[in-house]
Scaffold this active site. Structure first.
Site, short mmCIF file in Angstrom:
data_model
loop_
_atom_site.label_atom_id
_atom_site.label_comp_id
_atom_site.label_asym_id
_atom_site.label_seq_id
_atom_site.Cartn_x
_atom_site.Cartn_y
_atom_site.Cartn_z
N ASP A 18 81.18 -14.55 30.80
CA ASP A 18 79.95 -15.36 30.79
C ASP A 18 80.26 -16.84 31.06
O ASP A 18 81.33 -17.32 30.69
CB ASP A 18 79.24 -15.19 29.44
CG ASP A 18 77.80 -15.66 29.49
OD1 ASP A 18 77.22 -15.73 30.60
OD2 ASP A 18 77.25 -15.98 28.41
N GLY A 21 77.21 -19.66 35.62
CA GLY A 21 76.09 -20.53 36.01
C GLY A 21 76.30 -21.93 35.49
O GLY A 21 76.11 -22.93 36.22
N ARG A 22 76.71 -22.03 34.22
CA ARG A 22 76.91 -23.36 33.63
C ARG A 22 78.10 -24.07 34.27
O ARG A 22 78.08 -25.28 34.45
CB ARG A 22 77.11 -23.22 32.11
CG ARG A 22 75.77 -23.05 31.36
CD ARG A 22 75.97 -22.53 29.98
NE ARG A 22 76.29 -21.11 29.99
CZ ARG A 22 76.78 -20.45 28.96
NH1 ARG A 22 77.05 -21.10 27.85
NH2 ARG A 22 77.02 -19.16 29.05
N HIS A 35 79.69 -17.78 40.31
CA HIS A 35 80.05 -16.35 40.36
C HIS A 35 81.25 -16.16 41.29
O HIS A 35 82.18 -15.41 40.99
CB HIS A 35 78.87 -15.52 40.88
CG HIS A 35 77.66 -15.58 39.98
ND1 HIS A 35 77.74 -15.48 38.62
CD2 HIS A 35 76.33 -15.73 40.26
CE1 HIS A 35 76.53 -15.58 38.10
NE2 HIS A 35 75.65 -15.72 39.07
N SER A 63 74.64 -6.73 33.87
CA SER A 63 73.99 -5.92 32.83
C SER A 63 72.67 -5.34 33.31
O SER A 63 72.10 -5.82 34.30
CB SER A 63 73.75 -6.78 31.58
OG SER A 63 72.67 -7.67 31.80
N GLU A 65 69.99 -5.88 32.07
CA GLU A 65 69.01 -6.97 31.94
C GLU A 65 69.17 -8.02 33.04
O GLU A 65 68.24 -8.80 33.30
CB GLU A 65 69.14 -7.64 30.57
CG GLU A 65 68.68 -6.77 29.40
CD GLU A 65 69.62 -5.62 29.09
OE1 GLU A 65 70.84 -5.76 29.33
OE2 GLU A 65 69.14 -4.57 28.63
N LEU A 129 97.39 0.01 35.13
CA LEU A 129 96.22 -0.42 34.38
C LEU A 129 94.97 0.32 34.85
O LEU A 129 94.74 0.47 36.05
CB LEU A 129 96.01 -1.93 34.61
CG LEU A 129 94.75 -2.54 33.99
CD1 LEU A 129 94.93 -2.73 32.48
CD2 LEU A 129 94.42 -3.87 34.65
N ILE A 193 76.57 -9.69 21.76
CA ILE A 193 77.10 -8.54 22.50
C ILE A 193 76.31 -8.31 23.81
O ILE A 193 76.82 -7.69 24.74
CB ILE A 193 77.02 -7.26 21.63
CG1 ILE A 193 77.74 -7.47 20.28
CG2 ILE A 193 77.57 -6.03 22.33
CD1 ILE A 193 79.24 -7.57 20.36
N GLU A 205 87.84 -5.81 17.50
CA GLU A 205 87.99 -7.19 17.03
C GLU A 205 87.25 -8.07 18.04
O GLU A 205 87.32 -7.83 19.24
CB GLU A 205 89.47 -7.60 16.98
CG GLU A 205 90.33 -6.71 16.09
CD GLU A 205 89.92 -6.76 14.62
OE1 GLU A 205 89.40 -7.81 14.18
OE2 GLU A 205 90.13 -5.75 13.92
C1 IPE Z 1 76.10 -10.81 29.73
O1 IPE Z 1 75.87 -12.13 30.11
C2 IPE Z 1 76.24 -9.94 30.93
C3 IPE Z 1 77.41 -10.17 31.76
C4 IPE Z 1 78.37 -11.01 31.53
C5 IPE Z 1 77.48 -9.35 32.94
P1 IPE Z 1 74.40 -12.74 30.15
O2 IPE Z 1 74.55 -14.15 30.55
O3 IPE Z 1 73.51 -11.89 30.97
O4 IPE Z 1 73.96 -12.60 28.63
P2 IPE Z 1 72.74 -13.30 27.85
O5 IPE Z 1 71.51 -13.05 28.66
O6 IPE Z 1 73.03 -14.77 27.77
O7 IPE Z 1 72.72 -12.66 26.51
C1 IPE Z 2 77.97 -14.40 33.79
O1 IPE Z 2 77.68 -15.74 34.01
C2 IPE Z 2 77.82 -13.58 35.06
C3 IPE Z 2 76.71 -12.64 35.03
C4 IPE Z 2 75.92 -12.43 34.02
C5 IPE Z 2 76.46 -11.87 36.24
P1 IPE Z 2 76.18 -16.27 33.92
O2 IPE Z 2 75.56 -16.17 35.26
O3 IPE Z 2 75.43 -15.58 32.84
O4 IPE Z 2 76.43 -17.79 33.55
P2 IPE Z 2 75.58 -18.67 32.54
O5 IPE Z 2 75.56 -17.95 31.23
O6 IPE Z 2 74.22 -18.83 33.13
O7 IPE Z 2 76.34 -19.95 32.47
MG MG Z 3 75.19 -15.97 30.87
#
Ligand code: IPE
Ligand code: IPE
Ligand code: MG
Length: 243
Positions: A18, A21-22, A35, A63, A65, A129, A193, A205
């Site tokens: 995660d 984007g930030r 990405h 995900s 979502e 792996l 999660i 863990e």
């Molecule tokens: C979780 O990250 C999914 C992946 C890393 C693929 P998200 O950025 O989608 O999670 P939320 O929405 O902040 O919980």
């Molecule tokens: C995780 O990074 C990648 C995916 C969920 C596909 P994000 O895209 O969620 O990045 P943030 O959380 O917006 O920074």
């Molecule tokens: Mg995210």
């Protein structure tokens, strides 16, 4: 003590990657640049996992979502998965990596599905792996699919309701036959999660770090592994019983 350096190494590491984007926003770049940069962290993480003696690495790439995101971001992500898969598969194969995908494959574009199938087939006999990529994956989706499968078997008379136990359900999940993750790493600072491997993470863990995924490198991975090796895993027993 099952590690190469006398430390306890997790057999299975799961990662919620995660913060892409930030990472991009902090540099005044579009989200997809984050990405794209995150693919380098994937490469490095796979290499280090293998070097440290991890047997299974499960990466959360997209995900259930994440389909809610703007169409342009979703389509660029899918393009990036396809591109990265096609570019990396030969290298992974040379490094004896066995590649597997979990998730609602029927929701993905035909070209990506075909590439996934080819990569899985090509690497299926590798003994290095095991790299599992969760795409269009959700922990709830997984449990629902497993429940449907058990229901079908019950209706068909292959099993009876009283045969259903934790092992039977686990056998229908995406990670059937693979040991549960020992360590979950989530980058990006959130401590949740997000519908990842809900069943399989029961005794993992948990390691959360503020590092954004494109900045995740050997040092951050080793910090997580060090945390893991410092934990006593009790599974409900007392500390004295385990010691
Ligand atoms: C979780 O990250 C999914 C992946 C890393 C693929 P998200 O950025 O989608 O999670 P939320 O929405 O902040 O919980
Ligand atoms: C995780 O990074 C990648 C995916 C969920 C596909 P994000 O895209 O969620 O990045 P943030 O959380 O917006 O920074
Ligand atoms: Mg995210």
């Amino acid at each position: 003590m099952d590690g190469k350096n006398g430390h306890q190494v997790p057999r299975h590491v799961a990662v919620i990657m995660d913060g892409n984007g930030r990472w991009a926003r902090a540099r005044g770049m579009p989200r997809h640049a984050g990405h794209r940069s995150g693919v380098k962290s994937v490469r490095e993480t796979v290499e280090i996992a293998a070097k440290r003696g991890v047997s299974y690495l499960t990466l959360f790439a997209f995900s259930s979502e994440n389909w809610r995101r703007p169409a342009d971001e979703v389509s660029k992500l899918m393009g990036l998965f396809l591109e990265a898969l096609q570019r990396e598969v030969d290298d992974l194969h040379r490094n004896k990596v066995r590649l597997r995908f979990i998730g609602a494959r029927e929701q993905l574009q035909a070209e990506l599905v075909a590439s996934i199938a080819r990569a899985e087939e090509k690497t299926q006999d590798n003994d290095g792996l095991c790299l599992i990529v969760a795409t269009a994956y959700g922990g709830r989706w997984d449990i629902v699919e497993a429940s449907k499968s058990l229901a079908r078997k019950t209706v068909a008379g292959e099993i009876s309701i009283n045969d259903i136990d934790e092992d039977k359900l686990a056998n229908e999940l995406s990670l059937s036959g693979i040991p549960d993750p020992d360590l979950l790493i989530r980058t990006g600072g959130e401590r949740r999660i997000s519908n990842f491997l809900l069943w399989n993470l029961a005794y993992a863990e948990l390691w959360f770090c503020d590092c954004l995924w494109p900045d995740f490198r050997e040092q951050q991975f080793d910090e997580a592994l060090a945390y893991y090796s410092s934990r006593q895993r009790r599974y409900g027993y007392t500390g004295d019983q385990v010691a």
